[in-house]
Design an enzyme around this catalytic site. Structure first.
Site, mmCIF file in Angstrom:
data_model
loop_
_atom_site.group_PDB
_atom_site.id
_atom_site.type_symbol
_atom_site.label_atom_id
_atom_site.label_comp_id
_atom_site.label_asym_id
_atom_site.label_seq_id
_atom_site.Cartn_x
_atom_site.Cartn_y
_atom_site.Cartn_z
ATOM 1 N N THR A 1 51.772 18.161 25.050
ATOM 2 C CA THR A 1 50.676 18.729 26.080
ATOM 3 C C THR A 1 51.055 18.831 27.380
ATOM 4 O O THR A 1 50.839 19.414 28.827
ATOM 5 C CB THR A 1 49.414 19.340 25.331
ATOM 6 O OG1 THR A 1 49.721 19.686 23.594
ATOM 7 C CG2 THR A 1 49.036 20.047 25.571
ATOM 8 N N TYR B 1 51.339 30.755 17.474
ATOM 9 C CA TYR B 1 50.991 32.112 17.138
ATOM 10 C C TYR B 1 51.204 32.679 16.506
ATOM 11 O O TYR B 1 49.864 33.542 16.378
ATOM 12 C CB TYR B 1 52.156 32.535 18.976
ATOM 13 C CG TYR B 1 52.092 33.804 18.804
ATOM 14 C CD1 TYR B 1 51.190 34.737 19.729
ATOM 15 C CD2 TYR B 1 52.545 35.110 18.207
ATOM 16 C CE1 TYR B 1 51.074 35.722 20.166
ATOM 17 C CE2 TYR B 1 52.037 36.202 18.653
ATOM 18 C CZ TYR B 1 51.174 36.752 19.361
ATOM 19 O OH TYR B 1 51.199 37.916 19.982
ATOM 20 N N TYR C 1 53.658 16.875 14.595
ATOM 21 C CA TYR C 1 52.130 16.993 15.771
ATOM 22 C C TYR C 1 51.098 18.047 15.287
ATOM 23 O O TYR C 1 51.511 18.946 15.160
ATOM 24 C CB TYR C 1 52.604 17.238 17.158
ATOM 25 C CG TYR C 1 51.902 17.501 18.360
ATOM 26 C CD1 TYR C 1 51.068 17.067 18.600
ATOM 27 C CD2 TYR C 1 52.775 17.864 19.440
ATOM 28 C CE1 TYR C 1 49.894 17.173 19.712
ATOM 29 C CE2 TYR C 1 51.771 17.819 20.495
ATOM 30 C CZ TYR C 1 50.774 18.135 20.996
ATOM 31 O OH TYR C 1 49.608 17.527 21.962
ATOM 32 N N LYS D 1 51.099 13.149 14.947
ATOM 33 C CA LYS D 1 49.830 12.985 15.737
ATOM 34 C C LYS D 1 48.923 13.490 15.496
ATOM 35 O O LYS D 1 49.892 14.800 15.588
ATOM 36 C CB LYS D 1 51.264 12.843 17.126
ATOM 37 C CG LYS D 1 50.374 13.184 18.302
ATOM 38 C CD LYS D 1 50.403 14.459 18.841
ATOM 39 C CE LYS D 1 49.005 14.187 20.400
ATOM 40 N NZ LYS D 1 49.510 15.361 20.999
#
Length: 306
Positions: free
Chosen positions: A56, A119, A145, A173
């Protein structure tokens, strides 16, 4: 103190502090690959245990495919085996994720981090099929993730159990900030490596059995977060708690005047490391917020030059 060795399934034995390194930009918002590599070197010199480009904080969702490939190459070339490089390769489609994964493997990344598709909604079957196809495409260790606040797709513990059965899925993660979910996941899958994805949970995540943390604060102050991890690892719980308190304060300072992401690059500038702007629509802090950030970091006595 909790046992927090990496999972036995993880050939990289990831542990400690793994910053989600920044993507540097020139003033025209084109990617500055040289400074991107220099930032990875900066955190490694600060003692971190691995680097994670294109998380990110690396603004991966704002980059083209070519730019993403260039970032992975630049970081892998710079770090060159000093610590593991786990490259973010996730995308909304399985097709594109596989292409990024194959590229990361071809240029020498040590592992890949695959964010849940975003999305569009992803159900259990879609998640399992996605990760299986990506894992089958490469021989690298795969880290899931999990960041449902950004992707709109949360993984249930049942789905995680099926993902854990995929051969080269070796870790997770978790940025859900759902501590009960994470605690149950760690408990159910001792063979996997778990990295917490929030600086608010460094101490807490080690207590519940994570082997490390993906830390945005470590993008700016790697020494601070490494000190916290090592204090915990050495059994000095009091010092670890004190350092977690300081990390809370630094994290709050980054939020001065709005977006957390802008705090990282703005604070880096205050340390004398200029990674350029964020890519629009993200932006650095304005002058007033920057001054407030500087004052808060000076009060915390962390703002020594990089």
């Amino acid at each position: 103190m909790a046992h927090h060795d990496p999972g036995s399934a993880d050939p990289l034995s990831l542990r400690g502090v793994v910053p989600p390194t920044v993507t540097a930009f020139h003033e025209d918002e084109s990617v500055d690959y040289e400074t991107t590599a220099e930032h990875a070197r900066f955190v490694v010199d600060g003692g971190v245990h691995g680097v994670f480009p294109l998380g990110t904080n690396g603004e991966f969702a704002l980059l083209t495919g070519d730019e993403r490939r260039g970032v992975v190459e630049a970081v892998v070339d710079e770090i060159d085996g000093d610590v593991p490089v786990i490259a973010g390769v996730g995308a909304p489609s399985t097709h594109e994720t596989i292409a990024h994964a194959e590229h990361a493997e071809s240029v020498g990344a040590d592992g890949i981090v695959v964010v849940t598709p975003y999305y569009y909604p992803v159900d259990h079957r879609a998640a399992v099929d996605h990760y299986r196809r990506v894992a089958d495409a490469v021989d690298l260790p795969v880290y899931i993730y999990h960041i449902p606040s950004k992707t709109g797709n949360a993984l249930s513990l049942e789905t995680l159990a099926d993902l854990a059965a995929i051969e080269n899925v070796v870790g997770c993660k978790d940025s859900s900030k759902d501590v009960p979910w994470l605690a149950q996941a760690v408990d159910a899958h001792p063979d996997l490596t778990f990295l917490a994805g929030s600086d608010s949970l460094v101490f807490a995540s080690l207590e519940i059995g994570c082997s490390g943390v993906v830390s945005a604060v470590a993008n700016v102050f790697p020494e601070l977060v490494v000190d916290l991890y090592e204090a915990y690892d050495d059994g000095d719980e009091e010092r670890a708690r004190d350092l977690q308190s300081l990390v809370f304060d630094v994290r709050d300072a980054f939020k001065t005047g709005g977006a957390y992401m802008s705090g990282v690059k703005t604070a880096l500038r205050l340390r004398g490391f200029d990674a350029g702007p964020l890519r629009s629509p993200l932006r650095l802090k304005d002058e007033e917020s920057t001054e407030e950030l500087r004052e808060r970091l000076e009060e915390l006595d962390v703002l020594r030059p990089a």
